[in-house]
Design a protein around this motif. Sequence first.
Motif, short mmCIF file in Angstrom:
data_model
loop_
_atom_site.label_atom_id
_atom_site.label_comp_id
_atom_site.label_asym_id
_atom_site.label_seq_id
_atom_site.Cartn_x
_atom_site.Cartn_y
_atom_site.Cartn_z
N THR A 85 4.39 7.48 -9.62
CA THR A 85 4.98 8.69 -9.05
C THR A 85 6.24 8.33 -8.28
OG1 THR A 85 2.84 9.80 -8.85
CG2 THR A 85 4.63 10.62 -7.48
N LYS A 86 7.36 8.91 -8.65
CA LYS A 86 8.61 8.67 -7.93
C LYS A 86 8.60 9.50 -6.65
CE LYS A 86 13.64 8.53 -8.48
NZ LYS A 86 13.79 7.15 -7.97
N VAL A 87 8.82 8.81 -5.53
CA VAL A 87 8.75 9.44 -4.21
C VAL A 87 10.14 9.46 -3.59
CG1 VAL A 87 7.68 9.37 -1.94
CG2 VAL A 87 6.39 8.62 -3.94
N CYS A 88 10.52 10.61 -3.05
CA CYS A 88 11.81 10.75 -2.36
C CYS A 88 11.56 11.37 -0.99
CB CYS A 88 12.76 11.65 -3.14
SG CYS A 88 13.19 11.04 -4.77
N GLY A 89 12.20 10.82 0.04
CA GLY A 89 12.09 11.39 1.37
C GLY A 89 12.93 12.65 1.50
N ALA A 90 12.75 13.34 2.63
CA ALA A 90 13.50 14.58 2.87
C ALA A 90 14.61 14.39 3.89
CB ALA A 90 12.55 15.68 3.34
N CYS A 91 14.53 13.38 4.72
CA CYS A 91 15.47 13.23 5.83
C CYS A 91 16.78 12.60 5.35
CB CYS A 91 14.86 12.37 6.93
SG CYS A 91 15.97 12.12 8.34
N PRO A 92 17.93 13.24 5.59
CA PRO A 92 19.21 12.63 5.22
C PRO A 92 19.53 11.40 6.07
CG PRO A 92 19.57 14.64 6.47
CD PRO A 92 18.11 14.58 6.18
N ASN A 93 18.84 11.25 7.20
CA ASN A 93 19.05 10.12 8.10
C ASN A 93 17.98 9.04 7.94
OD1 ASN A 93 21.13 9.40 9.87
ND2 ASN A 93 19.84 9.69 11.66
N ARG A 94 17.22 9.11 6.85
CA ARG A 94 16.24 8.08 6.47
C ARG A 94 15.16 7.86 7.53
NH1 ARG A 94 16.23 7.06 1.13
NH2 ARG A 94 15.60 4.90 1.39
N MET A 95 14.70 8.96 8.16
CA MET A 95 13.56 8.84 9.05
C MET A 95 12.25 8.79 8.27
SD MET A 95 14.43 11.48 12.14
CE MET A 95 15.83 11.28 13.22
N ASP A 96 12.29 9.16 7.00
CA ASP A 96 11.09 9.18 6.18
C ASP A 96 11.37 8.50 4.84
OD1 ASP A 96 12.79 11.11 5.22
OD2 ASP A 96 11.20 12.47 4.61
N PRO A 97 11.72 7.22 4.84
CA PRO A 97 12.02 6.55 3.58
C PRO A 97 10.82 6.57 2.65
CG PRO A 97 11.71 4.94 5.33
CD PRO A 97 11.75 6.29 5.98
N PRO A 98 11.03 6.46 1.34
CA PRO A 98 9.91 6.56 0.40
C PRO A 98 8.77 5.60 0.66
CG PRO A 98 11.98 6.73 -0.78
CD PRO A 98 12.33 6.40 0.64
N VAL A 99 9.06 4.36 1.11
CA VAL A 99 7.98 3.41 1.35
C VAL A 99 7.10 3.80 2.53
CG1 VAL A 99 9.16 1.43 0.30
CG2 VAL A 99 9.51 1.93 2.73
N SER A 100 7.52 4.78 3.33
CA SER A 100 6.71 5.20 4.47
C SER A 100 5.61 6.17 4.08
CB SER A 100 7.60 5.84 5.54
OG SER A 100 8.09 7.11 5.12
N HIS A 101 5.59 6.61 2.81
CA HIS A 101 4.61 7.62 2.40
C HIS A 101 3.37 7.02 1.75
CE1 HIS A 101 7.25 10.90 3.51
NE2 HIS A 101 8.24 10.25 2.92
N VAL A 102 3.22 5.72 1.87
CA VAL A 102 1.99 5.06 1.45
C VAL A 102 1.71 3.96 2.47
CG1 VAL A 102 3.24 3.45 -0.06
CG2 VAL A 102 0.82 3.91 -0.46
N LEU A 103 0.44 3.75 2.80
CA LEU A 103 0.07 2.77 3.80
C LEU A 103 -0.18 1.41 3.15
CD1 LEU A 103 -2.47 4.79 5.99
CD2 LEU A 103 0.03 4.82 6.04
N ALA A 104 0.20 0.37 3.85
CA ALA A 104 -0.03 -0.98 3.33
C ALA A 104 -1.51 -1.23 3.09
CB ALA A 104 0.53 -2.02 4.31
N SER A 105 -2.38 -0.63 3.90
CA SER A 105 -3.82 -0.85 3.77
C SER A 105 -4.41 -0.18 2.53
CB SER A 105 -4.53 -0.34 5.02
OG SER A 105 -4.27 1.04 5.22
N GLN A 106 -3.65 0.69 1.85
CA GLN A 106 -4.14 1.36 0.65
C GLN A 106 -3.65 0.69 -0.64
OE1 GLN A 106 -2.53 5.26 1.33
NE2 GLN A 106 -4.28 5.96 2.53
N ILE A 107 -2.85 -0.35 -0.51
CA ILE A 107 -2.16 -0.92 -1.67
C ILE A 107 -2.88 -2.15 -2.19
CG2 ILE A 107 0.01 -1.97 -2.45
CD1 ILE A 107 1.41 -0.29 -0.28
N GLU A 108 -2.94 -2.26 -3.52
CA GLU A 108 -3.51 -3.43 -4.16
C GLU A 108 -2.44 -4.46 -4.47
OE1 GLU A 108 -6.35 -5.88 -5.03
OE2 GLU A 108 -6.80 -3.83 -4.41
N ASP A 109 -1.39 -4.06 -5.17
CA ASP A 109 -0.31 -5.00 -5.46
C ASP A 109 1.01 -4.26 -5.60
OD1 ASP A 109 0.03 -4.28 -8.37
OD2 ASP A 109 -2.01 -5.06 -8.46
N ILE A 110 2.11 -5.04 -5.57
CA ILE A 110 3.46 -4.49 -5.60
C ILE A 110 4.33 -5.36 -6.51
CG2 ILE A 110 5.54 -3.96 -4.26
CD1 ILE A 110 3.76 -3.60 -1.81
#
Length: 658
Positions: A85-110
């Motif tokens: 799923t391609k994720v895009c933030g809404a903030c033009p000032n990058r307060m919500d970058p795409p990598v912030s919408h998933v938690l490290a503790s939920q990830i298996e690999d990258i």
Amino acid sequence: MKKIIPLSLMALSALYAQEIELDSINVESTYITEVAQKAQKSADLADALSTQVPSIDMNRRSGIANDIIIRGQKRDNISIEVDGTKVCGACPNRMDPPVSHVLASQIEDIEVIEGPYDVETFGTMSGGVKITTKKPSAKPSGEVNVGMGAWGYNKIGATISGGNDIVRALVSVSRENSEQYEDGNGDTLAEQVVKNGAQMGNQYKPANEDMDAYTKKSLMTKIFVNPLDNHELRLGYTANRSDNVLYPNTPMDAVKDDSDIYSVGYKISNISNLYKDLDIQYYKSTVVHPMSTQYRKASMMPAMDKTNDMDSSMEGLKIINTLDLAGTDMDIGLDGSERKWSGEYYNTTSGAYLGNSIDETTTKNMAVFAKLKKSFGDLDLKLGARYDSTEITNVSTMFTDRDFDTYNVNLFTNYALGKNNSIFFGAGQASRVPDARELYFKSGGVVVGTPTLKETVNTQVDLGYQVQSDSFDFKLKTFYSMLDDYIYYHKGQSPNAFDNIDATIYGAEVTSTYYATDALSIDAALSYKVGEKDKALVGQTDTDLADIAPLRGSMAVNYEYAADSLVKLEVQASDKWSDFDSDNGEQKLAGWAVANLSIKHTLEKKFDFTIGVNNIFGKTYAMSNTYSDITLITTGAGDTILLNEPGRYLYTNMNFRF
């Protein structure tokens, strides 16, 4: 482009010369496994990536939700995917970058793609990150995670999974909260703003000086169903809720940052000897992000009591067909997506409408792509090509709709020199179109965006060498990237603050591991890059490119004193930031070195705990520079305010498995 296409066609012809079993080619990417197990400090994925991948630097914005830079490239120059799923933030000032919408503790690999070597994903111009979260298992299992740290940090999360051969399900929940961290001088986020001489309006109100830095909650659910042999239905939903996230060196803070990610996939495997797999995926992600001055002294003046309420959604469908053509793996796919982005200003107290920041903009993309993989003895080949047709429309009559037709192509080879070593070479060209912020963003009635921007094209070559043996691993990667019509922020230019420029970025990365004994190993990593404009912007003299971090490296000693029990002592260091774009807001930063220590102990594989301390000696330092493409606050003299990294940080993390 003229050189790359003939090279690709020659290799394409060679693929059918003989039938040879294909081996996996991974040298163009960096893979991180067991992400959840390694992320012990917080849920911030940017922090985890920047400490494990030398090509990635973190752009510090807050105590959480920080951004990443891959080889000097960020924003739309790189792509982020979560389970396709391609994720895009809404903030033009990058307060919500795409990598912030998933938690490290939920990830298996990258998988981190370093360059224009992914044709499956829209916008992978200079790199990308493909995140795979945990999958449900048939065997009932569960995990509870508890974390605590300095400055009131606390986290609790739980995951449960189970099912049978037909249906498997997973549910994962998490909540974490933290007070404001302190830098090496003992200053909180609010105190850093005051100490650095921020203008009065950008300082926090007395009632908010000691408020928490953030609260973050997340829910991830998955259901996998196998209705028939070789058939799999995948259903996924992830919700993230972040409240009151402080961004001290920007004029506004995030009142909330809510995202919802939906995914439905269906895969049929082993259809025939020729037609191997069919994979279809539909996804949708939405982000709601109001940012406000309400915690700052500026809000006490009615004219400055503002909220910018931003909304973004991304909806897409991707179809991938996998074929086996006489020993050659081939993927043929269709990719379509539609992104909507809008924002409006209003008075926080009265609710009075103050105008749009982005008039609703829709970016529609349709693409076809193909990938080929084959081996010829010691030589592995990968080829990729993609054609995109993109239309950008804005509801405002003051802007003209834009259309773009772009072509991406790449070739990557790996040649085994012997049993343990190989060389690899890649060449590729990829592009990305301007986004709604760069085209149409408005502030105070002024059009900050530049509606006439062209698409950016990256032409890149990579060359490297790797050794893998029982006692030693070593990889050297070099790259040279030529950016045509690179979209760049021009400080002081108003309106239309974005320009198309030509630039180059080149550099190298080294990673190595020495296995001294079965229990003792030493890791080392190094990255270096240079970024240069072909010529200075109009009215400026600096030809240095922004966001190009200096020489950085790390070294760690690991001692496994028992099964799954490890002591790790690590040193991270950076040279001073002497080459920077002073005309566009960057400044000279001092070099730094910090030491970290952690101990992980495992008891019968059912329970483990980690204790650690980062920045042992309480060093005061700044990692991120101050490029003006992000709106940062200034002193009365006009100097941009830096944000220091955390000082000495003690933490513990406990995992219970059943």
